[in-house]
Design a protein around this motif. Structure first.
Motif, mmCIF file in Angstrom:
data_model
loop_
_atom_site.group_PDB
_atom_site.id
_atom_site.type_symbol
_atom_site.label_atom_id
_atom_site.label_comp_id
_atom_site.label_asym_id
_atom_site.label_seq_id
_atom_site.Cartn_x
_atom_site.Cartn_y
_atom_site.Cartn_z
ATOM 1 N N TYR A 87 38.673 30.227 32.489
ATOM 2 C CA TYR A 87 39.761 30.934 32.776
ATOM 3 C C TYR A 87 39.323 32.745 32.998
ATOM 4 C CZ TYR A 87 42.586 27.199 30.980
ATOM 5 O OH TYR A 87 43.122 25.970 30.798
ATOM 6 N N VAL A 88 38.429 32.949 32.319
ATOM 7 C CA VAL A 88 37.776 34.343 32.429
ATOM 8 C C VAL A 88 37.516 34.338 33.861
ATOM 9 C CG1 VAL A 88 35.959 35.974 31.783
ATOM 10 C CG2 VAL A 88 37.312 34.626 30.017
ATOM 11 N N ALA A 89 36.558 33.410 34.182
ATOM 12 C CA ALA A 89 35.861 33.586 35.664
ATOM 13 C C ALA A 89 37.220 33.643 36.725
ATOM 14 C CB ALA A 89 35.101 32.329 35.844
ATOM 15 N N LEU A 90 38.253 32.779 36.481
ATOM 16 C CA LEU A 90 39.191 32.797 37.549
ATOM 17 C C LEU A 90 39.972 34.231 37.436
ATOM 18 C CD1 LEU A 90 41.009 29.420 36.684
ATOM 19 C CD2 LEU A 90 39.933 30.044 38.850
ATOM 20 N N THR A 150 40.297 32.661 25.778
ATOM 21 C CA THR A 150 41.551 32.256 26.294
ATOM 22 C C THR A 150 42.236 33.784 26.150
ATOM 23 O OG1 THR A 150 41.491 29.944 25.449
ATOM 24 C CG2 THR A 150 43.763 30.996 25.955
ATOM 25 N N ALA A 151 42.039 34.323 25.013
ATOM 26 C CA ALA A 151 42.843 35.584 24.841
ATOM 27 C C ALA A 151 42.259 36.733 25.918
ATOM 28 C CB ALA A 151 42.626 36.151 23.464
ATOM 29 N N SER A 152 41.013 36.650 26.054
ATOM 30 C CA SER A 152 40.352 37.786 27.141
ATOM 31 C C SER A 152 41.154 37.319 28.526
ATOM 32 C CB SER A 152 38.914 37.758 26.970
ATOM 33 O OG SER A 152 38.558 38.037 25.950
ATOM 34 N N ALA A 153 41.171 36.055 28.869
ATOM 35 C CA ALA A 153 41.684 35.576 30.087
ATOM 36 C C ALA A 153 43.105 36.188 30.387
ATOM 37 C CB ALA A 153 41.517 34.274 30.417
ATOM 38 N N ALA A 154 43.912 36.035 29.113
ATOM 39 C CA ALA A 154 45.492 36.237 29.287
ATOM 40 C C ALA A 154 45.530 37.794 29.329
ATOM 41 C CB ALA A 154 45.950 35.713 27.906
ATOM 42 N N LEU A 155 44.670 38.495 28.494
ATOM 43 C CA LEU A 155 44.748 39.917 28.537
ATOM 44 C C LEU A 155 44.460 40.577 30.016
ATOM 45 C CD1 LEU A 155 43.311 40.667 24.896
ATOM 46 C CD2 LEU A 155 45.653 41.453 25.860
ATOM 47 N N GLY A 156 43.376 39.823 30.563
ATOM 48 C CA GLY A 156 42.891 40.184 31.869
ATOM 49 C C GLY A 156 43.865 40.058 32.775
ATOM 50 N N LEU A 157 44.665 38.851 32.918
ATOM 51 C CA LEU A 157 45.768 38.529 33.788
ATOM 52 C C LEU A 157 46.695 39.329 33.692
ATOM 53 C CD1 LEU A 157 46.634 36.703 35.841
ATOM 54 C CD2 LEU A 157 47.837 35.400 34.076
ATOM 55 N N PHE A 158 47.175 40.073 32.294
ATOM 56 C CA PHE A 158 48.055 41.015 32.209
ATOM 57 C C PHE A 158 47.574 42.210 32.708
ATOM 58 C CE2 PHE A 158 49.606 44.551 29.572
ATOM 59 C CZ PHE A 158 50.809 44.495 29.615
ATOM 60 N N TYR A 159 46.393 42.794 32.614
ATOM 61 C CA TYR A 159 46.043 43.869 33.098
ATOM 62 C C TYR A 159 46.068 43.821 34.623
ATOM 63 C CZ TYR A 159 42.976 47.581 34.288
ATOM 64 O OH TYR A 159 42.092 48.937 34.766
ATOM 65 N N VAL A 219 38.061 36.792 39.413
ATOM 66 C CA VAL A 219 38.231 36.150 41.188
ATOM 67 C C VAL A 219 39.601 36.755 41.429
ATOM 68 C CG1 VAL A 219 38.548 34.380 42.710
ATOM 69 C CG2 VAL A 219 36.432 34.180 41.173
ATOM 70 N N LEU A 220 40.489 36.727 40.625
ATOM 71 C CA LEU A 220 41.727 37.091 40.912
ATOM 72 C C LEU A 220 41.843 38.492 41.167
ATOM 73 C CD1 LEU A 220 44.935 36.676 41.140
ATOM 74 C CD2 LEU A 220 45.099 37.401 38.567
ATOM 75 N N TYR A 221 41.091 39.403 40.315
ATOM 76 C CA TYR A 221 40.831 40.773 40.374
ATOM 77 C C TYR A 221 40.472 41.154 41.565
ATOM 78 C CZ TYR A 221 41.571 45.421 39.197
ATOM 79 O OH TYR A 221 41.826 47.029 38.726
ATOM 80 N N VAL A 246 33.624 44.421 32.268
ATOM 81 C CA VAL A 246 32.793 44.403 31.273
ATOM 82 C C VAL A 246 33.361 44.051 29.779
ATOM 83 C CG1 VAL A 246 31.331 45.762 29.748
ATOM 84 C CG2 VAL A 246 30.991 46.087 32.089
ATOM 85 N N LEU A 247 34.541 44.755 29.567
ATOM 86 C CA LEU A 247 35.193 44.152 28.632
ATOM 87 C C LEU A 247 35.875 42.452 28.750
ATOM 88 C CD1 LEU A 247 37.372 47.241 27.910
ATOM 89 C CD2 LEU A 247 35.474 46.511 26.488
ATOM 90 N N LEU A 248 36.137 42.240 29.880
ATOM 91 C CA LEU A 248 36.825 40.954 29.988
ATOM 92 C C LEU A 248 35.578 39.965 29.934
ATOM 93 C CD1 LEU A 248 38.869 38.942 31.100
ATOM 94 C CD2 LEU A 248 38.322 39.559 33.590
ATOM 95 N N ILE A 249 34.544 40.163 30.785
ATOM 96 C CA ILE A 249 33.429 39.191 30.711
ATOM 97 C C ILE A 249 32.826 39.045 29.230
ATOM 98 C CG2 ILE A 249 31.117 38.781 31.581
ATOM 99 C CD1 ILE A 249 32.296 39.972 34.195
ATOM 100 N N VAL A 250 32.381 40.241 28.647
ATOM 101 C CA VAL A 250 31.772 40.183 27.446
ATOM 102 C C VAL A 250 32.919 39.896 26.100
ATOM 103 C CG1 VAL A 250 30.415 41.452 25.503
ATOM 104 C CG2 VAL A 250 30.143 41.948 27.912
#
Length: 147
Positions: free
Chosen positions: A15-18, A91-100, A21-23, A80-84
């Motif tokens: 999900y993080v990788a997705l 899951t939380a990072s992917a959700a926060l990244g999608l929100f961002y 790519v989305l960004y 950096v924050l998303l990947i690390v």
């Protein structure tokens, strides 16, 4: 038997990788919008920003350009924050990244309206996504140091 990638990364890290790519696609879309604005407002390369003394539509172009530029300026910190952070909390990072990413879309479209304050209507909330990603990354650091 588990593959090497499953031992190193949890399945949910996909999900993080997705989101990464989305960004990237969002960034490409913003770049196309800047290109369209260059043609519309007659601001040619290599000019980064239009001069109001030379172009009556300078503010309109500059708002589009600035919306994209600001997203580029924030992209390294976000990635950096998303990947690390995703190593420990995928899951939380992917959700926060999608929100961002969603808030960055609204930041850009608001800015591109030609009224700079419109970028903040929804765009201002993106920093909550970065804050959450910072917490995920700090959690990983503490876990690695303390065990």
């Amino acid at each position: 038997m588990a593959g090497v990638e499953e031992v190193l990364l949890p399945r949910e890290y996909g999900y993080v990788a997705l989101v990464v790519v989305l960004y990237c696609f969002l960034n490409i879309w913003m770049a196309f919008q800047v290109g369209k604005a260059r043609k519309k407002y007659k601001v040619y390369y290599p000019t980064m920003y239009a001069s109001e003394s030379e172009n009556k539509d300078a503010k309109l172009f500059n708002c589009v350009q600035r919306g994209h530029q600001n997203s580029l300026e924030n992209m390294p910190v976000f990635f950096v924050l998303l990947i690390v952070g995703g190593f420990r909390h995928p899951t939380a990072s992917a959700a926060l990244g999608l929100f961002y990413a969603l808030t960055r879309y609204f930041y850009f479209t608001g800015y591109s309206s030609g009224i700079p304050d419109n970028r903040l209507t929804i765009g201002r909330y993106g920093y909550f996504g970065l804050l959450g990603l910072t917490i995920c990354t700090l959690s990983l650091a503490v876990h690695l140091l303390i065990g």
